[in-house]
Design a protein around this motif. Structure first.
Motif, mmCIF file in Angstrom:
data_model
loop_
_atom_site.group_PDB
_atom_site.id
_atom_site.type_symbol
_atom_site.label_atom_id
_atom_site.label_comp_id
_atom_site.label_asym_id
_atom_site.label_seq_id
_atom_site.Cartn_x
_atom_site.Cartn_y
_atom_site.Cartn_z
ATOM 1 N N SER A 192 0.834 -1.200 0.000
ATOM 2 C CA SER A 192 0.000 0.000 0.000
ATOM 3 C C SER A 192 0.872 1.254 0.000
ATOM 4 O O SER A 192 2.068 1.203 0.326
ATOM 5 N N LYS A 229 -6.431 7.659 1.412
ATOM 6 C CA LYS A 229 -7.850 7.555 1.781
ATOM 7 C C LYS A 229 -8.635 6.776 0.732
ATOM 8 O O LYS A 229 -9.461 5.905 1.057
ATOM 9 N N GLU A 245 -7.554 2.980 0.780
ATOM 10 C CA GLU A 245 -8.077 2.236 1.917
ATOM 11 C C GLU A 245 -9.595 2.087 1.832
ATOM 12 O O GLU A 245 -10.153 1.086 2.297
ATOM 13 N N ALA A 246 -10.284 3.077 1.244
ATOM 14 C CA ALA A 246 -11.735 2.959 1.052
ATOM 15 C C ALA A 246 -12.042 1.846 0.057
ATOM 16 O O ALA A 246 -13.024 1.100 0.216
ATOM 17 N N GLN A 247 -11.228 1.713 -0.979
ATOM 18 C CA GLN A 247 -11.435 0.651 -1.967
ATOM 19 C C GLN A 247 -11.220 -0.728 -1.347
ATOM 20 O O GLN A 247 -11.959 -1.668 -1.645
ATOM 21 N N VAL A 248 -10.240 -0.826 -0.488
ATOM 22 C CA VAL A 248 -9.993 -2.104 0.185
ATOM 23 C C VAL A 248 -11.160 -2.470 1.090
ATOM 24 O O VAL A 248 -11.605 -3.620 1.128
ATOM 25 N N ALA A 249 -11.680 -1.463 1.817
ATOM 26 C CA ALA A 249 -12.819 -1.710 2.700
ATOM 27 C C ALA A 249 -14.055 -2.145 1.905
ATOM 28 O O ALA A 249 -14.803 -3.028 2.325
ATOM 29 N N ARG A 250 -14.271 -1.534 0.731
ATOM 30 C CA ARG A 250 -15.428 -1.899 -0.094
ATOM 31 C C ARG A 250 -15.306 -3.331 -0.603
ATOM 32 O O ARG A 250 -16.305 -4.067 -0.633
ATOM 33 N N LYS A 251 -14.122 -3.733 -0.993
ATOM 34 C CA LYS A 251 -13.939 -5.100 -1.473
ATOM 35 C C LYS A 251 -14.266 -6.109 -0.382
ATOM 36 O O LYS A 251 -14.844 -7.168 -0.642
ATOM 37 N N LYS A 252 -13.897 -5.771 0.860
ATOM 38 C CA LYS A 252 -14.197 -6.690 1.960
ATOM 39 C C LYS A 252 -15.694 -6.799 2.195
ATOM 40 O O LYS A 252 -16.211 -7.860 2.531
ATOM 41 N N GLU A 253 -16.425 -5.669 2.016
ATOM 42 C CA GLU A 253 -17.870 -5.677 2.221
ATOM 43 C C GLU A 253 -18.591 -6.467 1.140
ATOM 44 O O GLU A 253 -19.653 -7.040 1.374
#
Length: 235
Positions: free
Chosen positions: A124, A184, A187-195
């Motif tokens: 990252s 930002k 990290e938002a893209q990573v969080a969306r993939k997890k969701e």
């Protein structure tokens, strides 16, 4: 610091009389910077001491006396062997201290070593900046132009790299500010993939719905023999 055999009242010490005449602060306390025993980088110890001494606004003589209290082990033994009256000010103490323990000093890297730092394929931006800055600490003479250039060239071919090429920052601080915005987003893209990950149902061990077949094999009892049904014949 020893007592002279010639005069029991006179203290033989590397410090000059002017240093000894400077009184210690009224509320004297040991400095909480750790003890230097001669096995680590002397510059690190000096830097910590001088930072505290600057805040306390020590006089030159007091600075020498206070620095002596931070020495221990081999460093204390070294001090006691110095020539009498050889230290007249803290600058003298600073010089002989660094010279004697120079073999323990960390050798700084050249600015060009920064160009060998490359972002890993799945690393990252935040992790890359952290790793880059850890090396920068050991390169004190790197200019802001070198920092910007080395960091940019080490980036992968991503959106942040393209942004820096289109609009190069004028210094490293602005580069870090711009990197914050891309961190930002990343990290938002990573969080969306997890969701969006759909959990795969796990098979259950519920045997109530599984049909049970009777055992059949050499050890199983054969099914009962049924007599053929007789059909009456017409006369």
């Amino acid at each position: 610091m020893v007592i002279s055999d010639r005069s029991p009242e006179r203290i033989v010490t590397p410090f000059s009389q002017r240093i000894l005449d400077d009184p210690l602060p009224k509320h004297y306390q040991n400095l909480n910077i750790g003890e230097y025993s001669g096995t680590t980088d002397p510059e690190d110890h000096l830097y910590k001491f001088e930072s505290v001494a600057l805040l306390q606004q020590f006089f030159d003589g007091v600075e020498c006396q206070m620095f002596l209290t931070t020495l221990g082990g081999a460093a204390q033994r070294w001090f006691k062997k110095l020539s009498e009256n050889s230290i007249r000010r803290f600058k003298d103490f600073h010089k002989v201290f660094l010279h004697h323990f120079s073999s323990n000093r960390k050798y700084h890297k050249t600015p060009w070593s920064l160009f060998s730092i490359k972002q890993e394929p799945k690393e990252s931006i935040r992790a890359y900046i952290k790793r880059f800055n850890q090396v920068v600490i050991d390169v004190p003479n790197a200019t802001t132009e070198i920092l910007v250039s080395a960091y940019s060239q080490g980036l992968n071919d991503n959106d942040f790299f393209k942004n820096l090429i289109r609009n190069p920052p004028i210094n490293f601080d602005l580069l870090i500010e711009r990197a914050t915005e891309f961190i930002k987003v990343e990290e938002a893209q990573v969080a969306r993939k997890k969701e969006n990950v759909v959990p795969i149902p796990t098979p259950t061990n519920d045997r109530s719905t599984t049909p049970v077949h009777p055992p059949w094999g050499p050890r199983a009892d054969p099914p009962p023999h049924r007599q053929p049904e007789l059909i009456p014949q017409a006369v």
